[in-house]
Design a protein around this motif. Structure first.
Motif, short mmCIF file in Angstrom:
data_model
loop_
_atom_site.label_atom_id
_atom_site.label_comp_id
_atom_site.label_asym_id
_atom_site.label_seq_id
_atom_site.Cartn_x
_atom_site.Cartn_y
_atom_site.Cartn_z
N VAL A 271 9.20 -7.62 -13.00
CA VAL A 271 9.26 -6.15 -12.98
C VAL A 271 8.44 -5.65 -11.79
N ASN B 46 8.85 -3.57 -7.59
CA ASN B 46 9.72 -3.58 -6.41
C ASN B 46 8.90 -3.59 -5.13
N GLY C 103 5.51 -5.84 -2.86
CA GLY C 103 5.27 -7.09 -2.14
C GLY C 103 5.41 -8.34 -3.00
N GLU D 297 8.34 -11.32 -2.80
CA GLU D 297 8.02 -12.72 -2.48
C GLU D 297 8.55 -13.65 -3.57
N LYS E 157 12.77 -0.07 -10.38
CA LYS E 157 12.92 1.35 -10.73
C LYS E 157 13.91 2.07 -9.83
N PHE F 161 8.41 -1.07 0.81
CA PHE F 161 8.31 -1.45 2.21
C PHE F 161 9.45 -0.94 3.09
N ALA G 280 4.71 -7.20 -11.65
CA ALA G 280 4.35 -7.03 -10.23
C ALA G 280 4.40 -5.55 -9.92
N THR G 281 3.56 -4.82 -10.64
CA THR G 281 3.67 -3.37 -10.66
C THR G 281 2.46 -2.67 -10.05
N GLY G 282 1.92 -3.24 -9.01
CA GLY G 282 0.83 -2.59 -8.29
C GLY G 282 -0.54 -3.00 -8.81
N ARG H 57 -2.60 -0.99 0.28
CA ARG H 57 -3.62 -2.00 -0.05
C ARG H 57 -3.16 -3.35 0.49
N LEU H 58 -3.58 -3.58 1.73
CA LEU H 58 -3.14 -4.76 2.49
C LEU H 58 -4.32 -5.49 3.08
N PHE I 89 9.36 -11.20 4.79
CA PHE I 89 10.08 -11.16 3.53
C PHE I 89 11.39 -11.91 3.71
N1 LIG Z 1 3.73 -9.18 2.31
C1 LIG Z 1 2.94 -8.21 1.88
O1 LIG Z 1 2.56 -7.33 2.63
C2 LIG Z 1 2.47 -8.24 0.46
C3 LIG Z 1 2.96 -9.21 -0.39
C4 LIG Z 1 2.50 -9.25 -1.70
C5 LIG Z 1 1.57 -8.32 -2.13
N2 LIG Z 1 1.10 -7.38 -1.28
C6 LIG Z 1 0.09 -6.41 -1.74
O2 LIG Z 1 -0.49 -6.86 -2.94
C7 LIG Z 1 -0.69 -5.80 -3.85
C8 LIG Z 1 0.00 -6.07 -5.17
O3 LIG Z 1 1.44 -6.23 -5.00
P1 LIG Z 1 2.49 -5.53 -5.96
O4 LIG Z 1 3.84 -5.97 -5.57
O5 LIG Z 1 2.04 -5.67 -7.38
O6 LIG Z 1 2.26 -3.97 -5.64
P2 LIG Z 1 3.09 -2.95 -4.74
O7 LIG Z 1 2.25 -1.72 -4.71
O8 LIG Z 1 3.53 -3.55 -3.47
O9 LIG Z 1 4.40 -2.66 -5.60
C9 LIG Z 1 4.36 -2.18 -6.91
C10 LIG Z 1 5.78 -1.89 -7.37
O10 LIG Z 1 5.81 -1.73 -8.78
C11 LIG Z 1 6.57 -0.58 -9.10
N3 LIG Z 1 6.05 -0.08 -10.39
C12 LIG Z 1 4.84 0.48 -10.63
N4 LIG Z 1 4.73 0.74 -11.96
C13 LIG Z 1 5.88 0.32 -12.55
C14 LIG Z 1 6.36 0.31 -13.87
N5 LIG Z 1 5.64 0.76 -14.88
N6 LIG Z 1 7.59 -0.21 -14.09
C15 LIG Z 1 8.35 -0.69 -13.09
N7 LIG Z 1 7.94 -0.71 -11.81
C16 LIG Z 1 6.73 -0.21 -11.54
C17 LIG Z 1 6.36 0.36 -7.93
O11 LIG Z 1 7.42 1.29 -7.86
C18 LIG Z 1 6.38 -0.63 -6.78
O12 LIG Z 1 7.71 -0.92 -6.42
C19 LIG Z 1 -0.19 -4.56 -3.16
O13 LIG Z 1 -1.31 -3.93 -2.60
C20 LIG Z 1 0.73 -5.09 -2.07
O14 LIG Z 1 0.76 -4.25 -0.93
C21 LIG Z 1 1.55 -7.31 0.00
#
Ligand SMILES: NC(=O)c1ccc[n+]([C@@H]2O[C@H](COP(=O)([O-])OP(=O)(O)OC[C@H]3O[C@@H](n4cnc5c(N)ncnc54)[C@H](O)[C@@H]3O)[C@@H](O)[C@H]2O)c1
Ligand SMILES: Cc1cc2nc3c(=O)[nH]c(=O)nc-3n(C[C@H](O)[C@H](O)[C@H](O)COP(=O)(O)OP(=O)(O)OC[C@H]3O[C@@H](n4cnc5c(N)ncnc54)[C@H](O)[C@@H]3O)c2cc1C
Length: 500
Positions: free
Chosen positions: A151, A153, A155, A159, A174, A182, A316-318, A374-375, A414
Motif C-alpha cells: 500500500v 505510491n 519511493g 522500489e 490512492k 515523484f 509504504a505510506t510515508g 524527506r530524502l 526507479f
Molecule cells: N528513490 C528514492 O528517492 C526513495 C526511495 C524510497 C524511499 N524514499 C524516501 O523514504 C521515505 C519513505 O518512503 P515511502 O514510500 O513510505 O514514503 P513517500 O512519502 O515517498 O510515499 C508515501 C505514499 O503513501 C501514500 N499514502 C499515505 N497515506 C496513505 C494511506 N493511508 N493509504 C494509502 N496510501 C497512502 C502517499 O499518497 C504516497 O504515495 C520517504 O521520505 C521517501 O521520499 C525515497
C-alpha cells in the motif's frame, strides 16, 4: 529529571543517520578543541563517502554504514554515546538518556529522523521498511510468502514492486497513476511496461547515489541473519535505526516462496478500508474474496470493494518524524506533517536547539524552485548547514541560507531507469499557471519540462537523457524561453550547444 549532570558538551547532536553524522563532522572539524557529543540509539552510524558535487545543485555520494568508532578515531574531540535520548530539558539545557544519564549542552541539534507511518500498529503482519532491522523482518516474511499487498505510491512502493520476485504482488495506490509522489501520469505510463516485462538480470549503466554496508561483500546475495545488526545487540531498545537509502535492496534477496518472476497487479484509486487477522476475517466473512481460496494470515479490504487475502501487507505510506522524546515539557512548534518546525537557520522555537533531516520541517519562506522532501540528499544538506549555523551563532557571525536550498534536485533510480527531478517537477503549487512540454521514446527516455510564463521551473528526466545540467542552468537563470517553443525538446537539436 532524576540524575546529576555527568558532563556538559559544547555541541550535542542526537541521531547517527546522515543528518546527524554530517552535522557532527562539520562541527568537530570546525571546533577541534571543543567537546562534541553524538547520541545515537544504534551501534552503527551512516557515513557519506565519495561526495561529489556534479553540478551547481546536484550531488553524488555513497553511503556506508560503519561502527561509530570510525568517527571517534577521526575526531578526537568527539564522544559517541550509545543510548537513546529519553527526554530533553530545554530550560536546564540538558538531555537524559534511556539508561538514566544526564548531559548538558550549549547547543543541541536534533537529527532523530523518522519512522514509517504504518496503516496499523496492531497487526504483526503489517510491516514498514526503514532500517536494517525492518528489512530483516521483511525478508524473513517474504521468503515464505505467496502473495503480498503493498500500500502506498511513493519511493518504497516503487522500489518494492520492481524488486520483489517469487511472489504475487497486489499494489494498492490512492491515485490514478503509479509513482504519484515523484512523477505524473505520463511518466507512469512510460514506466508501466517495465513492471510487466521480465527484469533484466544485469543492471544497465546508471549514474546515481549508492548505498553500501560494511559487510557482506557488495554484489553477493545477502541474507540477513538475526544475530548481526539486530536488536539483540541492544536488548530492550525499540528505537528506530537510521533509514536505509539508495540501492538498499542491491544484493539483498527479495524472493518470495514461489517460482514466478514478476507478477504485479495494480489497484488504482483506492485506500485501505480495513485490515483483518484471519480470525477476524472468519468471524466477519461477509466479503467476497478476490481471485481466491484458502486461508491467509491477513486480509485487506480496499475502498474499491475488493478484499485480498495475503501473507503480509507492506505499509509504504510515508513517515512520521521522531519527535516524541523532545517535545514533552518543551515549547516546540510542530508542522502539520509532525516535523519540528525550523527557520532558515535550522533553529527550532527553543533557544540553542536546532534540528535537521527527516525530523524537521523547513518552515522558512522557500525559494519558488525548492520544496522539502524527506530524502538522503536533503538530510545531508540540512545536517551540514545546521552545523554551519550553530558555528555561526557561537562565533556571532552572520550566515545566509545555503545555495542548495535554491533549487530542488533529486537523482535516483526507479525501475532501473535513472530519474532526475528538478525544481517544481510536478508543477507543485503552480495551479493552472504553467504549460508542459513532453518528449518520450518508449523504453528509452521520458523528458518533461514545466514552463511558467515562458520560464523553465521544473523537469522530470527519465533515462540517460544527459539534459540535467543544461536544464538546471535554464531553471536557475530563468531565461525567457518563449521564442524556442517546442524546439526546446527537439531531439535533433543539441540543446547543450544551443544554450552555450
Ligand atoms: N528513490 C528514492 O528517492 C526513495 C526511495 C524510497 C524511499 N524514499 C524516501 O523514504 C521515505 C519513505 O518512503 P515511502 O514510500 O513510505 O514514503 P513517500 O512519502 O515517498 O510515499 C508515501 C505514499 O503513501 C501514500 N499514502 C499515505 N497515506 C496513505 C494511506 N493511508 N493509504 C494509502 N496510501 C497512502 C502517499 O499518497 C504516497 O504515495 C520517504 O521520505 C521517501 O521520499 C525515497
Ligand atoms: C527504504 C528506504 C529507501 C530510501 N531511498 C532513498 C533514496 O533512494 N534516495 C534518497 O534521497 N533518500 C532515500 N530514502 C530517504 C533517506 O534514507 C532519509 O531521508 C534519510 O536517510 C534521513 O536521514 P536522517 O539522518 O534525517 O534520519 P535517519 O536516517 O532516520 O537517522 C535518525 C537517527 O536517529 C537515531 N535516533 C532516533 N531517535 C533517537 C533518540 N531518541 N535518541 C538517540 N538517537 C535516536 C536513529 O537511531 C538514527 O540513527 C530512503 C528511505 C528508506 C526508508
Amino acid at each position: 529529571m532524576e540524575g546529576k549532570k555527568e558532563k556538559t558538551f559544547k555541541f550535542v547532536i542526537v541521531g547517527g543517520g546522515i543528518a546527524g553524522v554530517t552535522c557532527v563532522e562539520q562541527l568537530s572539524s570546525q571546533f577541534p578543541s571543543e567537546d562534541v557529543a553524538l547520541f545515537t540509539a544504534g551501534p552503527l552510524i551512516k557515513a557519506v563517502t565519495n561526495y561529489k558535487q556534479v553540478s551547481r545543485t546536484m550531488e553524488e555520494f555513497d553511503v556506508e554504514e560503519k561502527p561509530s568508532s570510525v568517527l571517534e578515531e577521526k575526531f578526537p574531540n568527539l564522544t559517541v554515546i550509545h543510548s537513546a535520548v529519553k527526554s530533553l530539558h530545554t530550560h536546564s539545557h540538558c538531555v537524559e538518556t534511556a539508561d538514566g544519564r544526564v548531559f548538558g549542552y550549549k547547543k543541541l541539534c536534533i537529527c532523530s529522523g523518522a519512522r514509517p507511518k504504518l496503516l496499523t500498529q496492531e497487526n504483526p503482519n503489517v510491516l514498514g521498511i526503514r532500517d536494517t532491522d525492518s528489512v530483516q523482518v521483511f525478508q524473513k516474511h517474504l521468503s515464505k510468502a505467496r502473495r503480498i499487498v503493498i500500500v502506498g505510491n511513493g519511493g518504497i512502493a516503487l522500489e518494492l514492486v520492481y524488486e520483489v520476485k517469487g511472489c504475487e504482488v497486489i499494489w494498492a495506490v490512492k491515485d490514478k497513476a503509479i509513482g504519484n509522489t515523484f512523477f505524473d501520469a505520463g511518466a507512469a505510463q512510460f514506466l508501466i511496461p517495465s513492471l510487466e516485462a521480465n527484469k533484466a538480470e544485469v543492471a544497465g549503466p546508471c549514474k546515481r547515489l549508492r548505498y553500501t554496508m560494511e559487510e557482506p561483500a557488495p554484489d553477493a546475495a545477502q541474507t540477513f541473519t538475526a544475530d548481526k545488526y539486530s536488536r539483540g545487540q541492544n536488548p530492550g531498545t525499540v528505537e528506530p535505526g537510521s533509514a536505509l537509502g539508495p540501492d538498499w535492496h542491491r544484493g539483498i534477496e527479495l524472493q518470495g516462496a514461489e517460482q514466478v518472476s514478476h507478477r504485479v497487479s495494480v489497484e488504482y484509486q483506492c485506500e485501505v478500508e480495513q485490515i483483518f487477522t484471519s480470525e477476524e476475517f472468519l468471524l466477519s466473512s461477509k466479503q467476497t474474496l478476490e481471485a481466491d481460496t484458502g486461508s491467509w494470515p491477513v486480509y485487506v479490504q480496499l475502498t474499491n470493494g475488493k478484499t485480498f487475502g495475503c501473507d503480509f501487507v507492506v505499509s509504504a505510506t510515508g513517515v512520521i518524524p521522531n519527535t516524541e522524546p523532545f517535545v514533552h515539557g518543551n515549547n516546540f512548534l510542530l508542522a502539520d506533517d509532525g516535523g519540528l518546525q525550523v527557520d532558515d537557520h535550522m533553529r527550532t522555537l527553543q533557544p540553542d536547539v536546532y534540528a535537521a533531516g527527516d525530523v524537521c520541517t523547513a518552515c522558512w519562506e522557500h525559494s519558488p524552485l525548492w520544496q522539502q522532501m524527506r530524502l538522503w540528499t536533503q538530510a545531508r544538506q540540512m545536517g551540514w548547514y545546521a552545523g554551519r549555523c550553530m558555528a555561526a551563532d557561537v562565533l556571532s557571525e552572520s550566515i545566509e541560507l545555503d545555495f542548495c536550498f535554491e533549487l530542488f534536485s533529486h537523482v535516483t533510480k526507479f525501475f532501473n531507469y535513472k530519474v532526475v527531478l528538478l525544481g517544481k517537477f510536478n508543477a507543485q503549487g503552480l495551479g493552472s499557471d504553467h504549460e508542459l512540454l513532453v518528449r518520450c521514446t518508449k523504453g528509452q527516455e521520458y523528458v518533461k519540462v514545466v514552463l511558467s510564463r515562458g520560464r523553465m521551473v521544473g523537469a522530470v528526466l527519465i533515462g540517460e537523457t544527459d539534459l540535467e545540467e543544461t536544464f538546471e542552468n535554464l531553471i536557475l537563470n530563468q531565461m525567457d524561453l518563449t521564442s524556442y517553443g517546442e524546439e526546446l525538446l527537439n531531439p535533433n537539436i543539441d540543446i547543450e550547444d544551443y544554450f552555450d
